[in-house]
Design an enzyme around this catalytic site. Structure first.
Site, PDB file in Angstrom:
ATOM      1  N   ASP A 676       1.031  -1.037  -0.087  1.00  0.00           N
ATOM      2  CA  ASP A 676       0.014   0.058   0.041  1.00  0.00           C
ATOM      3  C   ASP A 676       0.948   1.059  -0.126  1.00  0.00           C
ATOM      4  O   ASP A 676       0.634   2.252  -0.781  1.00  0.00           O
ATOM      5  CB  ASP A 676      -0.863   0.139   1.222  1.00  0.00           C
ATOM      6  CG  ASP A 676      -1.931   0.850   1.163  1.00  0.00           C
ATOM      7  OD1 ASP A 676      -2.680   1.130   0.143  1.00  0.00           O
ATOM      8  OD2 ASP A 676      -2.005   2.073   2.178  1.00  0.00           O
ATOM      9  N   LYS A 680       1.705   4.416  -2.648  1.00  0.00           N
ATOM     10  CA  LYS A 680       1.298   5.843  -2.456  1.00  0.00           C
ATOM     11  C   LYS A 680       2.753   6.441  -3.124  1.00  0.00           C
ATOM     12  O   LYS A 680       2.384   7.619  -3.712  1.00  0.00           O
ATOM     13  CB  LYS A 680       1.271   5.936  -1.179  1.00  0.00           C
ATOM     14  CG  LYS A 680      -0.170   5.264  -0.556  1.00  0.00           C
ATOM     15  CD  LYS A 680      -0.545   5.640   0.894  1.00  0.00           C
ATOM     16  CE  LYS A 680      -1.620   5.172   1.254  1.00  0.00           C
ATOM     17  NZ  LYS A 680      -2.119   5.039   2.885  1.00  0.00           N
TER      18      LYS A 680
END
Length: 813
Positions: A676, A680
């Site tokens: 994750d 980003k």
């Protein structure tokens, strides 16, 4: 004197007629009036349909005739006292007997001549006017007069030309000797000089009323119908449309020509020269002011209304052999004229390479054959191409006398349509600038009309139509925030945000007027079966302006649908990071499609939830700054985990707490594996102008391989129990160095990495508490002291607020 005309819906049944008589009674208290009535609702259509059936030897005409007779006799019984019914029943029966005889003749001869059709078409008005007159005689002392004795016209039976000199004289002679306060006459019908029945064509009852008004120099002509005047647009298509209080004759004719069915252009002609005011009134809401039509309006609004015509075909004649050669236009229009084909719109480029005309779709095949035949020689020599036809079109038109005095109206019109992906096929604008017309695809008509109405009549309030998928933690909070702020947004930001569709993985529900956000859960529970493709197809078919798809999921399958939405001018707002962190080519394509189709693609919540990280970065780049280095703690869930993990609590329990409080994805391994965070930092690098893929991000995971290889949450949590000693060791090493554990993302020199780091007390990351995120941007303008953005970076509330902010950004464009 005033002339009042009542349309078919106004006299459709006995209850409606009673309302008409009430209006007439009140009007006659002050002055003498003439009442013109149409046939009872849909009677004329039924008569013509039956006539065609009879001519085709179809016995169905008898059933139609019986049904009409039954309806008229029922109306008589409900309107007129029993003791006074005999005369009107006898007259009505006589007319139906005549009709039956005429139909039998059509049936036997298998023929329906224009003369016969004219005679049949006028029976509806003859029946309704006599019945209403007899009812009015009892209640208000009305007199009856057959219009065929007063209006004289040619024998062009279905579109007769009125002999105004003779008609005016007959009307003036009759009414000067008639002392009745109320005279009721049938509309539509007239008579030739030879005494044969004829009719006045489309809108004939309105035309009859205008003839009487002009002949008698009436103070006012009132057209009573089932709407409260002329509207800024068709209220059935544009819910925000409203009555136009005052409009000019020319504006009314323009709107009428382009589809406003309240009146027909010929209606206005007889009163135009005498400048007799026309008022459009609502029979069923007589207290409404309606629309006043006069020579001038005195209102300065440049655009008075927006109208449209559906079922249009575009015919294009083009070829290099047309350039500089006189007579092409004459031959084209003459050929169409000789075959009674009406041309609605004309446009020709100054290059003279082509002429484009719009006609009714029903005439398209006939027109193509006629034009190809007329230019067969030029086609054979390849000077011109065979005619090209496009069906399924609509014409939309802006109308207003004052448009010529306002600059930029065309630009505003075409800009508004372009922003909503409405393709314009042809444009026509006269030098008077009272009408700007555009031909568009018929499926875009509703969207185009609403777009233009919002632009020219609701400029202070912009409507956004949302379609939301994913109603878990984030989605539910988002809908709650929308409901809470609805009034604030409308009052302060002039945004009317409606949720039209909602979907989860099982069901989906739609409401074109907007779903009730107080009861959306119940509506969704009872919705239809959901599918990703079905959701998109429904949005396309609804085809609303300013449509926005909101993705609150973490689904890869949903992210693959974005391009389809963007290509149909449907904006996308998403907290789902998968699309923007996908293959570089896909990321580029989504950006390109967004620009090409003018469809916003916003994903602020991909990084930092509700923090303005991506927006700030975009502004830096747009203003000419250049990013050299990024350091960030981008996982609110991991920050929460390591801020709360120590020797007094197991790593398993901290992760479970983070998930329970909504800080992690439904699958917590997505957060803890570092994928994750990698997504980003990849998104930030790409938005900074660097070309990277996910596999280019070095991921230094702190999880054991066994934890990374688990397939579901149960086995993942079990592995956390198993390796508790491993996690405690990581914590202890940092504690021994008086450091805190932070999962850090870094980008520098075109390379990026993510991993768990021991942060010293002097570092900006050290005091980062709870689930906060922090980003340090080192740029040309911030080389030593970075630009810092810090705040809550996880949780359903802040993520929902970030999505909300993106929606508002779209609304403010």
């Amino acid at each position: 004197m005033k002339v009042l005309k009542f349309g078919g819906t106004s006299v459709a049944n006995s209850d409606n007629i009673k309302q008409v008589l009430s209006i007439v009674s009140k009007a006659s208290e002050k002055e003498q009036i003439v009442v013109v009535v149409s046939a009872m609702g849909k009677t004329t259509d039924a008569l013509i349909h039956a006539a065609n059936a009879a001519a085709q030897k179809n016995n169905a005409y008898k059933a139609t005739l019986q049904e009409l007779e039954k309806h008229h006799f029922n109306t008589i019984k409900e309107l007129i006292p029993v003791q006074e019914q005999s005369e009107v029943i006898s007259y009505t029966k006589q007319l139906f007997n005549q009709l039956e005889t005429i139909y039998e003749g059509c049936f036997l001869l298998q023929e329906l001549t224009p003369k016969t059709l004219a005679k049949i078409s006028g029976f509806g008005e003859l029946l309704s006017s006599f019945i209403i007159a007899k009812a009015a005689k009892n209640s208000i002392g009305a007199n009856y007069k057959d219009s065929r004795e007063l209006i004289i016209a040619s024998d062009d039976y279905n579109n007769a030309l009125v002999d105004f000199d003779l008609t005016f004289k007959k009307c003036q002679d009759y009414f000067s000797n008639n002392g009745a306060r109320v005279t009721i006459v049938p509309g539509f019908v007239a008579r030739t000089k030879e005494g044969k029945t004829t009719t006045l064509g489309r809108g004939g009852s309105d035309y009859s009323a205008a003839i009487y008004a002009a002949a008698l120099d009436a103070k006012e002509l009132q057209i009573w119908t089932d709407v409260s005047g002329m509207f800024t647009a068709n209220p059935k298509v544009v819910k925000q449309a409203h009555e136009i209080p005052h409009i000019s004759y020319h504006e009314a004719m323009e709107l009428s020509h382009f589809g406003a069915k309240v009146i027909y252009p010929p209606t206005i002609q007889p009163v135009l020269q005498k400048e007799i005011p026309i008022v459009i009134k609502n029979t069923f809401q007589p207290e409404d002011k309606g629309t006043l039509i006069t020579k001038e309006t005195g209102l300065n609004k440049p655009v008075k209304g927006i109208s449209h015509i559906n079922e249009i075909a575009l015919i294009t004649l083009e070829g290099v052999g047309m350039v500089g050669i006189p007579g092409f236009s004459k031959r084209l229009f003459e050929a169409l004229y000789l075959h009674d084909i009406n041309v609605i719109l004309i446009t020709q480029a100054s290059s003279e390479l082509s002429i484009c005309i719009a006609i009714h779709e029903n005439d398209a095949e006939k027109a193509v054959a006629i034009v190809n035949d007329a230019f067969a020689y030029e086609v054979q020599l390849k000077k011109v191409k065979p005619v090209f036809v496009e069906k399924g079109m609509s014409i939309i038109a802006l109308v207003g006398d004052q448009m010529k005095n306002h600059q930029g109206l065309s630009g505003k019109m075409f800009s508004a349509l372009g922003k909503n992906n409405v393709n314009i096929r042809a444009i026509a604008q006269g030098a008077s600038e009272k009408n700007i017309s555009a031909v568009i695809d018929e499926k875009d008509t509703k969207k185009a009309l609403n777009t233009l109405h919002e632009r020219f009549f609701e400029e202070r309030v912009k409507q956004l139509n949302l379609f939301v998928t994913g109603v878990g933690n984030v989605g539910e909070k988002f809908l709650a925030q929308l409901q809470q702020q609805k009034k604030f947004l409308k009052k302060n930001l002039k945004l009317n945000i409606r949720v039209i569709g909602i979907s989860n993985s099982r069901t989906m529900v739609f409401d074109e007027s907007g779903l009730n956000l107080n009861s959306w859960k119940e509506a969704l529970q009872n919705g239809e079966k959901a599918s990703l493709e079905g959701f998109l197809e429904r949005i396309k078919s609804i085809n609303l302006r300013n449509s926005v798809f909101v993705d609150n999921t973490a689904s890869e399958a949903v992210s693959k649908m974005y391009e389809g939405y963007l290509r149909h001018n449907i904006g996308v707002v998403t907290c789902n990071k998968i699309a923007c962190a996908s293959d570089l080519e896909n990321y580029r394509r989504l950006k390109f499609v967004s620009r090409k189709y003018n469809a916003p693609f916003l994903f602020e919540t991909n990084v930092g939830a509700g923090l303005p990280i991506i927006d700030t970065l975009k502004n830096l780049i747009a203003s000419g700054d250049r990013v050299h280095k990024i350091q960030a703690v981008l996982s609110g869930s991991l920050n929460f985990v390591f801020n709360n993990f120590d020797e007094s609590i197991t790593f398993h329990d901290v992760v479970q707490q983070a998930q329970n409080e909504g800080y992690t994805e439904p699958d917590p391994k997505i957060d803890l594996s570092g994928i994750d965070v990698a997504r980003k930092i990849l998104i930030l690098a790409r938005e900074s102008g660097y070309e990277l893929n996910l596999e280019d991000i070095e991921n230094n995971s702190f999880l054991p391989k066994e934890s990374l290889d688990t397939k579901e949450n149960e086995s993942f949590y079990a592995s956390l129990h198993k390796y508790e000693e491993h996690f405690q060791e990581i914590y202890q090493k940092a504690k021994d160095k008086e450091c805190r554990l932070k999962y850090v993302a870094e980008f520098a020199n075109g390379k990026a990495n993510v991993g768990l780091q021991q942060i010293e007390a002097t570092h900006p990351f050290y005091n980062l508490e709870g689930s906060d995120n922090i980003v340090l941007f080192y740029t040309d303008r911030y080389p030593q002291q970075p630009l810092i953005i810090k705040g809550a970076g996880a949780g359903a509330e802040v993520t929902a607020s970030g999505i909300f902010a993106d929606v508002i950004r779209i609304g403010n464009v």
